[in-house]
Design a protein around this motif. Sequence first.
Motif, PDB file in Angstrom:
ATOM      1  N   HIS A   1     -11.751   3.001  19.775  1.00  0.00           N
ATOM      2  CA  HIS A   1     -10.485   2.592  20.375  1.00  0.00           C
ATOM      3  C   HIS A   1     -10.536   2.591  21.897  1.00  0.00           C
ATOM      4  O   HIS A   1      -9.538   2.290  22.551  1.00  0.00           O
ATOM      5  N   ASP A   2     -11.676   2.948  22.466  1.00  0.00           N
ATOM      6  CA  ASP A   2     -11.906   2.822  23.907  1.00  0.00           C
ATOM      7  C   ASP A   2     -10.887   3.608  24.727  1.00  0.00           C
ATOM      8  O   ASP A   2     -10.308   3.106  25.694  1.00  0.00           O
ATOM      9  N   HIS A   3     -10.705   4.869  24.364  1.00  0.00           N
ATOM     10  CA  HIS A   3      -9.791   5.725  25.116  1.00  0.00           C
ATOM     11  C   HIS A   3     -10.309   5.931  26.542  1.00  0.00           C
ATOM     12  O   HIS A   3     -11.522   5.840  26.787  1.00  0.00           O
ATOM     13  N   PRO A   4      -9.421   6.200  27.500  1.00  0.00           N
ATOM     14  CA  PRO A   4      -9.861   6.451  28.875  1.00  0.00           C
ATOM     15  C   PRO A   4     -10.927   7.549  28.931  1.00  0.00           C
ATOM     16  O   PRO A   4     -10.781   8.610  28.334  1.00  0.00           O
ATOM     17  N   GLY A   5     -12.002   7.265  29.638  1.00  0.00           N
ATOM     18  CA  GLY A   5     -13.079   8.235  29.783  1.00  0.00           C
ATOM     19  C   GLY A   5     -14.055   8.256  28.624  1.00  0.00           C
ATOM     20  O   GLY A   5     -15.030   9.013  28.643  1.00  0.00           O
ATOM     21  N   ILE A   6     -13.798   7.411  27.599  1.00  0.00           N
ATOM     22  CA  ILE A   6     -14.694   7.356  26.436  1.00  0.00           C
ATOM     23  C   ILE A   6     -15.018   5.885  26.159  1.00  0.00           C
ATOM     24  O   ILE A   6     -14.473   5.269  25.228  1.00  0.00           O
ATOM     25  N   PRO A   7     -15.869   5.263  26.968  1.00  0.00           N
ATOM     26  CA  PRO A   7     -16.157   3.833  26.799  1.00  0.00           C
ATOM     27  C   PRO A   7     -16.843   3.543  25.469  1.00  0.00           C
ATOM     28  O   PRO A   7     -17.946   4.039  25.207  1.00  0.00           O
TER      29      PRO A   7
ATOM     30  N   PHE B   1     -21.544   3.610  23.259  1.00  0.00           N
ATOM     31  CA  PHE B   1     -22.017   4.178  21.993  1.00  0.00           C
ATOM     32  C   PHE B   1     -22.661   3.090  21.150  1.00  0.00           C
ATOM     33  O   PHE B   1     -22.151   1.973  21.063  1.00  0.00           O
ATOM     34  N   HIS B   2     -23.775   3.444  20.513  1.00  0.00           N
ATOM     35  CA  HIS B   2     -24.543   2.468  19.744  1.00  0.00           C
ATOM     36  C   HIS B   2     -24.774   2.972  18.318  1.00  0.00           C
ATOM     37  O   HIS B   2     -25.115   4.140  18.110  1.00  0.00           O
ATOM     38  N   ALA B   3     -24.587   2.071  17.363  1.00  0.00           N
ATOM     39  CA  ALA B   3     -24.771   2.423  15.955  1.00  0.00           C
ATOM     40  C   ALA B   3     -26.239   2.717  15.679  1.00  0.00           C
ATOM     41  O   ALA B   3     -27.121   1.963  16.080  1.00  0.00           O
TER      42      ALA B   3
END
Length: 275
Positions: A159-165, A169-171
């Motif tokens: 969900h691309d929360h602030p501070g968590i791009p 992250f890669h599957a």
Amino acid sequence: MTDPLSRTILLLDIEKYSDRDDVEQAYLRRMLYDITDRALESAGIDETLRLRADRGDAVMELIDANASVPALLRALLTQVPAQLRSVNRMASSSAQIRLRGVVATGYVAVDEHDGWVGSDLNHACRLLDAPLLRAALRERRDDFALCVSESVHGGIVRHDHPGIPASDFHAVTVTSKNGPLPAWLHGPVPATDDHSEGGTGGAPVPGTSGDGPAPGPRGEPGAGAAGGGVTFTFNGGSPSFGGSLVGGDQHGVSGGEVTGNVHLGGSESSRGDSA
């Protein structure tokens, strides 16, 4: 056994810990606890919201489901790397601390021996011990490699929360004794092909951690392999591990003090150097 409760699971493990001498191991354990406590405090997660298990070269936290997972992830992605850089700037080459981390969610029950039981906990431990995560840390200049479970990615990261791009992250699919496990790795996926089951393409050399060359005169070890039927038992505040969770090198503790290297595999344990 109690009914299973929803928990956020945090695992942090010191790379190549068992290659260090006792003095260096004691220092690294202090740094691990300090880094963990600071990260959780910055995420607003105090001691009343978590339970801790000591694995010698690793720490396990079961966090109340009401605690903010986005805040935890932001702390891990910012606070932990910053703390590691600060610590390692002042440390000798043999006292450098580098960490692998896993964040997962799931249900954990407590049995009549105060042991922690749950397949979600088992899966998190297998992610921590995955050769791919070890390889990711080896290939990075940064001192931290983080992997999250499918549930954490689906519920939070995507969900691309602030501070968590989400794009960072890669599957990935990691190998385990019970088959492949899907997960999401923060940062680049290892370019090398030596992260298949078994580590660096062969059996670990006796007396080493199997994590590759040490960064200085001595190295750091990885966490023990997590197996099925995991139970964590606590007696008088000092945890012991039963079942078949630990299949690799671990470091025994009593009351938080270093007492030597302990090999745990089923019911067998021995003091002294272990491979």
